[in-house]
Design an enzyme around this catalytic site. Structure first.
Site, mmCIF file in Angstrom:
data_model
loop_
_atom_site.group_PDB
_atom_site.id
_atom_site.type_symbol
_atom_site.label_atom_id
_atom_site.label_comp_id
_atom_site.label_asym_id
_atom_site.label_seq_id
_atom_site.Cartn_x
_atom_site.Cartn_y
_atom_site.Cartn_z
ATOM 1 N N CYS A 128 0.797 -1.085 0.204
ATOM 2 C CA CYS A 128 0.289 0.469 0.496
ATOM 3 C C CYS A 128 0.722 1.080 -0.207
ATOM 4 O O CYS A 128 0.199 2.031 -0.755
ATOM 5 C CB CYS A 128 -0.991 -0.013 1.449
ATOM 6 S SG CYS A 128 -0.407 -0.970 2.336
ATOM 7 N N HIS A 241 -2.947 6.335 4.811
ATOM 8 C CA HIS A 241 -1.847 6.415 5.493
ATOM 9 C C HIS A 241 -1.601 7.597 5.177
ATOM 10 O O HIS A 241 -1.539 8.605 4.415
ATOM 11 C CB HIS A 241 -0.738 5.176 4.600
ATOM 12 C CG HIS A 241 -1.225 3.745 5.329
ATOM 13 N ND1 HIS A 241 -1.918 3.732 6.660
ATOM 14 C CD2 HIS A 241 -0.930 2.184 5.080
ATOM 15 C CE1 HIS A 241 -1.783 2.309 6.477
ATOM 16 N NE2 HIS A 241 -1.358 1.244 5.585
#
Length: 337
Positions: A128, A241
């Site tokens: 990711c 994130h």
């Protein structure tokens, strides 16, 4: 067109269902697979109730065109042959095959064409943090080759899955009710009111596996000799994130050049007016498709350096959406089987 999801009950599996429905992915049938524990679970998709089947060594994938898998590396390795033996394209979200030479590692905004050459019928979805970063790096690479990257990541609890999100919420509940945390299972330390400078296991060079993924995967996706050094940190946000990124390019770039390139880049939204406290934050990127970028500025320590901040929903673009975009590309160019 027949599509299957493997690992339906997990956080990414659930996001697969949302993304496929929201984007109206062209298919005639959707099959759901999971572990023996999740078999029999029922989920709604486009107004129809679908039942999860147990993933087994059988012919359930006969006639399936695309399989979106997110059940962990060990499951992917164990069942890859079963999933692909009748010609299905397996788009795998785990780390199982990412660095295999005969498996393309794909972020559609960067290297979609790599998905067309897949000797084993497998396409790997990158980590990711790597996905989010390379989407932003690609338009800058077009301006001037990127030589070095330094990153500090700020990764939310959801990066460790649905159970980790629940654990963080439970820790805050325990702190409010009793003043101490009793539940520590998914993380090596208490995450509530804390940051943990370790994501995944340590390797021999004292970089974590997560940090080494960013080094190796970035080079493979961008077909580049770029060198990357990362420190990946778990923070107590719930979803999305963020990353602080320092980039060194071959020629000196102006901030204006970089901003213009980012403004026109696919998959990127520029949110950059720091004098008025306008910059992207994880609360705002959660649930969104794009990677949000701000704080673009010159690196004071390097004349050929640019510094920026980015944030994105790692369950969405960092996992499920990226896989679905790969599938969409294959359908668009007529290269599913």
């Amino acid at each position: 067109m027949k599509v299957a999801i493997v690992g339906t009950s997990g956080a990414v599996g659930q996001e697969f269902l949302k993304v496929l429905e929201e984007r109206n992915f062209p298919m005639d049938e959707l099959l759901l697979f999971g572990s023996a524990r999740s078999a029999g679970s029922k989920y709604m998709f486009k107004g129809k109730e679908l039942t999860v089947r147990e993933l087994q060594y059988n012919d359930d994938f006969k006639g399936v065109d695309i399989v979106l898998a997110s059940a962990g590396a060990s499951v992917s390795k164990e069942y890859a042959e079963t999933i692909t033996k009748y010609g299905a394209v397996m788009i795998d979200n785990s780390s199982a095959f990412r660095m295999d030479e005969d498996v393309p590692l794909v972020v559609p905004e960067c290297n979609a064409e790599d998905a067309l050459v897949r000797p084993r019928g497998i396409i790997a979805n990158p980590n990711c943090t790597t996905i989010m970063m390379v989407v932003v790096l690609k338009p800058i690479e077009k301006l001037s080759h990127i030589r070095r990257i330094h990153i500090s990541s700020y990764q939310s609890a959801s990066g460790a899955g649905a159970a980790a999100m629940a654990e963080l919420q439970q820790q805050y509940k325990e702190l409010v009710e009793t003043g101490e945390v009793k539940t520590i299972n998914k993380f090596p330390h208490q995450l509530a009111y804390n940051v943990i400078p370790q994501i995944d296991k340590m390797t021999e060079n004292d970089y974590t596996k997560e940090e080494m993924k960013m080094y190796n995967e970035t080079r493979k996706i961008m077909h580049s000799d770029v060198r990357t050094s990362a420190t990946c940190v778990r923070v107590s946000s719930l979803r999305s994130h963020s990353e602080s990124v320092w980039i060194e390019t071959e020629r000196e770039l102006s901030v204006e050049e970089v901003r213009r390139a980012l403004q026109g880049a696919e998959g990127v939204t520029l949110v950059d007016d720091p004098q008025n406290y306008v910059y992207p934050m994880p609360l705002e990127s959660a649930g969104k498709d794009d990677i949000y970028v701000g704080r673009v500025r010159k690196d004071l320590a390097n004349d050929n350096g640019i510094t920026l901040w980015l944030t994105g929903d790692q369950i969405r673009k960092g996992a499920a959406l990226n896989a679905v975009q790969i599938a969409e590309y294959l359908v668009k160019v007529g290269n599913v089987k």
